[in-house]
Scaffold this motif. Structure first.
Motif, short mmCIF file in Angstrom:
data_model
loop_
_atom_site.label_atom_id
_atom_site.label_comp_id
_atom_site.label_asym_id
_atom_site.label_seq_id
_atom_site.Cartn_x
_atom_site.Cartn_y
_atom_site.Cartn_z
N ASP A 1 -3.72 -1.74 -5.84
CA ASP A 1 -3.11 -2.21 -4.59
C ASP A 1 -3.86 -3.47 -4.15
N THR B 1 0.83 -1.20 0.00
CA THR B 1 0.00 0.00 0.00
C THR B 1 0.87 1.26 0.00
N ASN C 1 -7.26 0.23 2.93
CA ASN C 1 -6.74 1.42 3.62
C ASN C 1 -5.97 2.33 2.68
N ASP D 1 -7.84 -4.51 -1.88
CA ASP D 1 -7.70 -5.20 -0.60
C ASP D 1 -9.01 -5.03 0.18
MG LIG Z 1 -1.84 -3.01 2.09
#
Ligand SMILES: [Mg+2]
Ligand SMILES: Nc1ncnc2c1ncn2[C@@H]1O[C@H](COP(=O)(O)OP(=O)(O)OP(=O)(O)O)[C@@H](O)[C@H]1O
Length: 248
Positions: free
Chosen positions: A129, A15, A42, A38
């Motif tokens: 990501d 990330t 985040n 994901d």
């Molecule tokens: Mg991550």
């Protein structure tokens, strides 16, 4: 629009790398779509954004909905995906949310993939990501990946895991243009044992990101990595990697 995907085992800096890559590409005046694939999303916080609705949320709704006559399902899904799109000043962001439940979502997954593909056309770069591991690649949020970055820490085990991920990606029915290894949180010179292992595993090392106290500090304070100064060691390393691998 080259699609760039970031993978690797847990906590290797996926990330962080994705965020800094989005930052780098944004400074190049490129249009960027950041995709948070994901389920424990985040990426939005790291980029100083807030996602209200993930595609996973929308999918649940879609399955419950009765479609109005005359509206193609794909049109409706495309509309809903646009609702999930968070528009920023220099890039947009979309989050995939949690993986599908026990039912068969194959059809809807395929439609979603098509729509994301269509959405991708509007951007110079798409940066995905991913969650740790490989399952996401088989679920495939986009059809093709032009550049796959596999993140690893500076351990022999990390390199072996990266190699396993690469082999898995080759075994899937997935088109990947180039696969590169990225070492993260490198504190000193890369040890010979690690270099040997990289060679043995036939991985192509594109660069190493130093351990950067500022990155740690920003994570601690929940600050957006987008605000990281241009002379941060980690950001400079990510920019150099991008220049060598994806930016023409
Ligand atoms: Mg991550
Ligand atoms: N180059 C670096 N220098 C300092 N700290 C770093 C660096 N890269 C990552 N970190 C820190 O390591 C932690 C894990 O990084 P990150 O969340 O990017 O990993 P991840 O691979 O996305 O993790 P997950 O598998 O949980 O998604 C974070 O606290 C992050 O701030």
């Amino acid at each position: 629009m080259p699609t760039i995907a970031i993978t690797g085992k847990g906590g290797t800096g996926k990330t962080t790398f994705a965020s800094l890559l989005v930052k780098h590409l944004s400074t190049k005046s490129a249009t960027v779509l950041a995709v948070d694939a994901d389920p424990n999303s985040n990426l939005d916080a790291r980029l100083g954004m807030h996602v209200e609705q993930t595609i996973g949320d929308l999918r649940e709704d879609l399955l419950k909905e009765h479609f109005p006559a005359g509206v193609a399902k794909s049109e409706l899904i495309e509309y809903q995906i646009r609702l999930a799109l968070v528009e920023g000043d220099t890039f947009d962001l979309i989050a995939m949310g949690r993986p599908e439940g026990p039912g068969c979502y194959c059809y809807i997954n395929n439609v979603l993939r098509d729509v994301l593909d269509r959405l991708s056309v509007n951007y110079d770069y798409v940066v995905i990501d991913n969650e740790a591991g490989m399952e996401h690649l088989s679920r495939r949020t986009t059809r093709d990946v032009d550049v796959l970055f596999i993140m690893s820490d500076v351990t022999v085990l990390g390199i072996v895991t990266a190699s396993r991920i690469k082999k898995l990606s080759e075994g899937l029915n997935l088109v990947v243009g180039k696969t590169y290894l990225v070492l993260n949180e490198v504190e000193n010179a890369i040890p010979e044992s690690i270099k040997d292992q990289i060679e043995q595993q036939e991985l192509e090392l594109i660069g190493a990101i130093p351990k950067d106290a500022l990155v740690g500090e920003y994570a601690l304070e929940g600050k957006s990595l987008f605000e990281l100064p241009g002379d941060s060691a980690a950001f400079k390393a990510v920019s150099a990697i991008a220049e060598h691998s994806i930016t023409p």
